[in-house]
Design a protein around this motif. Structure first.
Motif, PDB file in Angstrom:
ATOM      1  N   ASP A 111      51.357  40.804  37.613  1.00 52.53           N
ATOM      2  CA  ASP A 111      51.242  39.400  38.020  1.00 52.53           C
ATOM      3  C   ASP A 111      51.038  39.232  39.522  1.00 52.53           C
ATOM      4  OD1 ASP A 111      51.594  38.390  35.413  1.00 52.53           O
ATOM      5  OD2 ASP A 111      53.764  38.682  35.581  1.00 52.53           O
ATOM      6  N   ALA A 112      51.056  40.329  40.282  1.00 49.59           N
ATOM      7  CA  ALA A 112      50.810  40.254  41.722  1.00 49.59           C
ATOM      8  C   ALA A 112      49.308  40.387  42.005  1.00 49.59           C
ATOM      9  CB  ALA A 112      51.595  41.347  42.445  1.00 49.59           C
ATOM     10  N   PHE A 113      48.916  40.208  43.271  1.00 53.30           N
ATOM     11  CA  PHE A 113      47.514  40.286  43.661  1.00 53.30           C
ATOM     12  C   PHE A 113      47.198  41.690  44.170  1.00 53.30           C
ATOM     13  CE2 PHE A 113      48.743  35.823  44.237  1.00 53.30           C
ATOM     14  CZ  PHE A 113      47.802  35.220  43.411  1.00 53.30           C
ATOM     15  N   HIS A 114      46.091  42.265  43.689  1.00 48.20           N
ATOM     16  CA  HIS A 114      45.784  43.650  44.029  1.00 48.20           C
ATOM     17  C   HIS A 114      44.328  43.889  44.429  1.00 48.20           C
ATOM     18  CE1 HIS A 114      49.720  44.788  42.523  1.00 48.20           C
ATOM     19  NE2 HIS A 114      49.459  44.133  41.411  1.00 48.20           N
ATOM     20  N   VAL A 115      43.398  43.038  44.033  1.00 45.54           N
ATOM     21  CA  VAL A 115      41.986  43.263  44.294  1.00 45.54           C
ATOM     22  C   VAL A 115      41.539  42.362  45.447  1.00 45.54           C
ATOM     23  CG1 VAL A 115      39.646  43.205  43.338  1.00 45.54           C
ATOM     24  CG2 VAL A 115      41.577  43.861  41.896  1.00 45.54           C
ATOM     25  N   GLY A 116      40.838  42.947  46.420  1.00 45.29           N
ATOM     26  CA  GLY A 116      40.385  42.183  47.570  1.00 45.29           C
ATOM     27  C   GLY A 116      39.318  41.160  47.207  1.00 45.29           C
ATOM     28  N   VAL A 117      39.319  40.054  47.920  1.00 47.92           N
ATOM     29  CA  VAL A 117      38.354  38.988  47.621  1.00 47.92           C
ATOM     30  C   VAL A 117      36.926  39.408  47.959  1.00 47.92           C
ATOM     31  CG1 VAL A 117      40.034  37.142  47.886  1.00 47.92           C
ATOM     32  CG2 VAL A 117      38.741  37.919  49.884  1.00 47.92           C
ATOM     33  N   ARG A 118      36.762  40.493  48.733  1.00 49.79           N
ATOM     34  CA  ARG A 118      35.418  40.978  49.050  1.00 49.79           C
ATOM     35  C   ARG A 118      34.959  42.084  48.097  1.00 49.79           C
ATOM     36  NH1 ARG A 118      35.320  43.211  54.684  1.00 49.79           N
ATOM     37  NH2 ARG A 118      37.487  43.804  54.217  1.00 49.79           N
ATOM     38  N   ASP A 119      35.760  42.417  47.126  1.00 45.18           N
ATOM     39  CA  ASP A 119      35.385  43.464  46.172  1.00 45.18           C
ATOM     40  C   ASP A 119      34.153  43.015  45.394  1.00 45.18           C
ATOM     41  OD1 ASP A 119      35.411  45.007  43.563  1.00 45.18           O
ATOM     42  OD2 ASP A 119      37.109  45.960  44.575  1.00 45.18           O
ATOM     43  N   LEU A 120      33.148  43.874  45.324  1.00 46.70           N
ATOM     44  CA  LEU A 120      31.898  43.519  44.659  1.00 46.70           C
ATOM     45  C   LEU A 120      32.059  43.287  43.160  1.00 46.70           C
ATOM     46  CD1 LEU A 120      29.535  45.915  46.597  1.00 46.70           C
ATOM     47  CD2 LEU A 120      29.452  43.417  46.627  1.00 46.70           C
ATOM     48  N   GLY A 121      33.128  43.810  42.593  1.00 47.22           N
ATOM     49  CA  GLY A 121      33.395  43.473  41.200  1.00 47.22           C
ATOM     50  C   GLY A 121      33.710  42.000  41.029  1.00 47.22           C
ATOM     51  N   ILE A 122      34.323  41.401  42.054  1.00 47.51           N
ATOM     52  CA  ILE A 122      34.660  39.977  42.036  1.00 47.51           C
ATOM     53  C   ILE A 122      33.470  39.129  42.464  1.00 47.51           C
ATOM     54  CG2 ILE A 122      36.201  38.211  42.976  1.00 47.51           C
ATOM     55  CD1 ILE A 122      37.593  40.229  41.144  1.00 47.51           C
ATOM     56  N   THR A 123      32.830  39.504  43.575  1.00 43.22           N
ATOM     57  CA  THR A 123      31.788  38.655  44.149  1.00 43.22           C
ATOM     58  C   THR A 123      30.439  38.785  43.453  1.00 43.22           C
ATOM     59  OG1 THR A 123      31.199  40.352  45.784  1.00 43.22           O
ATOM     60  CG2 THR A 123      32.893  38.742  46.410  1.00 43.22           C
ATOM     61  N   ARG A 124      30.171  39.944  42.814  1.00 46.54           N
ATOM     62  CA  ARG A 124      28.862  40.165  42.202  1.00 46.54           C
ATOM     63  C   ARG A 124      28.927  40.636  40.741  1.00 46.54           C
ATOM     64  NH1 ARG A 124      24.871  40.964  46.276  1.00 46.54           N
ATOM     65  NH2 ARG A 124      25.380  39.494  47.940  1.00 46.54           N
ATOM     66  N   GLY A 125      30.105  40.860  40.231  1.00 44.19           N
ATOM     67  CA  GLY A 125      30.204  41.459  38.903  1.00 44.19           C
ATOM     68  C   GLY A 125      29.662  42.870  38.878  1.00 44.19           C
ATOM     69  N   ASP A 126      29.737  43.538  40.025  1.00 39.83           N
ATOM     70  CA  ASP A 126      29.133  44.860  40.186  1.00 39.83           C
ATOM     71  C   ASP A 126      30.156  45.935  39.807  1.00 39.83           C
ATOM     72  OD1 ASP A 126      27.521  46.970  40.840  1.00 39.83           O
ATOM     73  OD2 ASP A 126      27.392  46.525  42.983  1.00 39.83           O
ATOM     74  N   GLY A 127      30.254  46.158  38.525  1.00 40.63           N
ATOM     75  CA  GLY A 127      31.208  47.126  38.025  1.00 40.63           C
ATOM     76  C   GLY A 127      31.112  47.231  36.516  1.00 40.63           C
ATOM     77  N   ILE A 128      31.967  48.058  35.942  1.00 38.97           N
ATOM     78  CA  ILE A 128      31.922  48.327  34.505  1.00 38.97           C
ATOM     79  C   ILE A 128      33.331  48.252  33.929  1.00 38.97           C
ATOM     80  CG2 ILE A 128      29.879  49.783  34.699  1.00 38.97           C
ATOM     81  CD1 ILE A 128      31.791  52.220  34.462  1.00 38.97           C
ATOM     82  N   PHE A 129      33.401  48.208  32.614  1.00 36.94           N
ATOM     83  CA  PHE A 129      34.717  48.222  31.971  1.00 36.94           C
ATOM     84  C   PHE A 129      34.595  48.759  30.559  1.00 36.94           C
ATOM     85  CE2 PHE A 129      33.016  44.434  30.100  1.00 36.94           C
ATOM     86  CZ  PHE A 129      33.733  44.198  28.934  1.00 36.94           C
ATOM     87  N   TYR A 156      36.248  49.403  36.678  1.00 38.42           N
ATOM     88  CA  TYR A 156      35.750  50.264  37.758  1.00 38.42           C
ATOM     89  C   TYR A 156      34.676  49.501  38.501  1.00 38.42           C
ATOM     90  CZ  TYR A 156      33.788  54.602  39.819  1.00 38.42           C
ATOM     91  OH  TYR A 156      33.344  55.586  40.667  1.00 38.42           O
ATOM     92  N   THR A 157      34.901  49.230  39.806  1.00 43.75           N
ATOM     93  CA  THR A 157      33.948  48.450  40.590  1.00 43.75           C
ATOM     94  C   THR A 157      33.446  49.253  41.784  1.00 43.75           C
ATOM     95  OG1 THR A 157      35.280  47.399  42.333  1.00 43.75           O
ATOM     96  CG2 THR A 157      35.522  46.529  40.098  1.00 43.75           C
ATOM     97  N   ARG A 158      32.411  48.738  42.419  1.00 40.68           N
ATOM     98  CA  ARG A 158      31.850  49.404  43.600  1.00 40.68           C
ATOM     99  C   ARG A 158      32.744  49.251  44.824  1.00 40.68           C
ATOM    100  NH1 ARG A 158      26.894  51.245  43.160  1.00 40.68           N
ATOM    101  NH2 ARG A 158      26.387  49.678  41.581  1.00 40.68           N
ATOM    102  N   GLY A 159      33.730  48.377  44.740  1.00 41.86           N
ATOM    103  CA  GLY A 159      34.629  48.160  45.877  1.00 41.86           C
ATOM    104  C   GLY A 159      34.036  47.186  46.880  1.00 41.86           C
ATOM    105  N   ILE A 160      34.549  47.221  48.084  1.00 42.44           N
ATOM    106  CA  ILE A 160      34.074  46.323  49.145  1.00 42.44           C
ATOM    107  C   ILE A 160      32.719  46.819  49.644  1.00 42.44           C
ATOM    108  CG2 ILE A 160      34.539  45.487  51.484  1.00 42.44           C
ATOM    109  CD1 ILE A 160      37.529  45.673  50.779  1.00 42.44           C
ATOM    110  N   GLU A 161      31.783  45.903  49.818  1.00 42.74           N
ATOM    111  CA  GLU A 161      30.426  46.267  50.202  1.00 42.74           C
ATOM    112  C   GLU A 161      30.401  47.076  51.498  1.00 42.74           C
ATOM    113  OE1 GLU A 161      25.991  44.277  50.364  1.00 42.74           O
ATOM    114  OE2 GLU A 161      27.748  42.966  50.312  1.00 42.74           O
ATOM    115  N   GLY A 162      29.723  48.238  51.451  1.00 43.92           N
ATOM    116  CA  GLY A 162      29.589  49.083  52.619  1.00 43.92           C
ATOM    117  C   GLY A 162      30.770  49.993  52.889  1.00 43.92           C
ATOM    118  N   ASP A 163      31.852  49.846  52.121  1.00 44.92           N
ATOM    119  CA  ASP A 163      33.069  50.619  52.383  1.00 44.92           C
ATOM    120  C   ASP A 163      32.981  52.033  51.798  1.00 44.92           C
ATOM    121  OD1 ASP A 163      35.993  50.572  53.235  1.00 44.92           O
ATOM    122  OD2 ASP A 163      36.192  51.084  51.115  1.00 44.92           O
ATOM    123  N   GLY A 164      32.296  52.177  50.668  1.00 47.11           N
ATOM    124  CA  GLY A 164      32.127  53.489  50.071  1.00 47.11           C
ATOM    125  C   GLY A 164      33.288  53.961  49.224  1.00 47.11           C
TER     126      GLY A 164
END
Length: 299
Positions: free
Chosen positions: A35-53, A113-121
């Motif tokens: 119930d806590a917050f764990h994923v950054g608001v800049r994570d590409l899974g959040i901002t672009r749906g750039d990930g898989i499940f 599984y997401t790409r993470g924050i853009e440019g972070d690698g």
């Protein structure tokens, strides 16, 4: 006296051996508060749906068709050019979450599984499990479905592979919109059809038909997900001498089939009782056999 939690969440520090971990000097995985917050608001899974499940069903603490799900997970990652997932790390995280929920008769285990924050690698990965909803009605009473045009030809896999059809991506807004449209039409679920009239899949399920003495699923080469539950039911059919086939399927086949099901990892086999408002018969005994087999799998 211990109680089984309603949900459990594990964060993987290094979901791929081919990319750096998120933090230094931490365990490969850690349980955290769901119930806590764990994923950054800049994570590409959040901002672009750039990930898989993947969504893996678990019965009494046993993840079902685990290796098939992990193989599909790796294929989806490759389709998105994500760093190759460390399947050993994911397998361990899935086991930990499943064990935590073993007190529930049925649970759903999601790998994200997401790409993470853009440019972070550094990709992001987590496993979230929770007690399943009660699917008794869907399994026993069945589902009314509508057919909806997915908007492309059935051969899109060969003409436009960059559309990522057949990969299980996080971009499920269209699937969710289709389910809302089904509700507006007085139905429970959807069967997608190509623009040239070929049956594809459901938003969260595989289509299975019993036609002319065969158990049939749409295929091949339709850019749809390889159904893990459908593959299990083909194994069930092989044990009982029931022929199986991959065939191009039309709406007319849906209406003429002896039985139609939508099958998926957590809901299992749900018989279709109406297609576009036209009632159709359901094979109650075969459905019950399907669901007993799926519930008793040990792999």
């Amino acid at each position: 006296m211990s109680t089984t939690p309603a949900s459990a969440l594990v964060i993987l520090n290094q979901p791929s051996r081919h990319a750096p971990g998120s933090l230094d000097d931490v365990a490969p995985m850690r349980f955290v508060d769901p119930d806590a917050f764990h994923v950054g608001v800049r994570d590409l899974g959040i901002t672009r749906g750039d990930g898989i499940f993947e969504t893996i069903g678990a019965v009494s603490g046993t993840p079902q068709a685990l290796e098939a799900h992990l193989r599909r997970f790796a294929r989806s990652a490759a389709a998105l050019d994500l760093p190759e997932p460390d399947l050993d790390a994911w397998r361990a995280a899935i086991a930990a979450v499943t064990d935590a929920l073993a007190g529930h008769s049925e649970a759903a285990i999601k790998t994200i599984y997401t790409r993470g924050i853009e440019g972070d690698g550094r990709p992001t990965g987590w496993v979230h499990g929770f007690a399943s909803s009660d699917f008794t009605a869907a399994r026993q009473v069945g589902l009314r479905v509508v057919t909806l045009d997915r908007g492309y030809r059935h051969d899109i896999a060969s003409t436009s592979p960059w559309l990522l059809q057949g990969a299980k991506t996080l971009s499920y807004a269209v699937n969710s919109a289709a389910l809302r449209e089904a509700q507006r039409r007085g139905a429970d679920d959807v069967i997608f059809v190509s623009s040239d009239g070929v049956v594809l899949e459901g938003p969260t399920s595989t289509v299975l038909l019993f036609r002319e003495g065969q158990l049939v699923t749409p295929g091949p080469g339709l850019a749809i997900l390889d159904g893990t539950t459908q593959n299990c039911l083909f194994a069930f059919a092989a044990q009982r001498g029931i022929p199986t086939a991959l065939e191009l399927t039309t709406i007319e086949h849906l209406h003429s089939a002896s039985a139609v099901w939508l099958v998926s990892s957590v809901r299992h086999a749900a018989p279709v009782t109406a297609v576009d408002g036209i009632p159709r018969a359901a094979e109650s005994e075969l459905t019950a056999q399907f669901n007993r087999y799926l519930a008793e799998r040990d792999a």
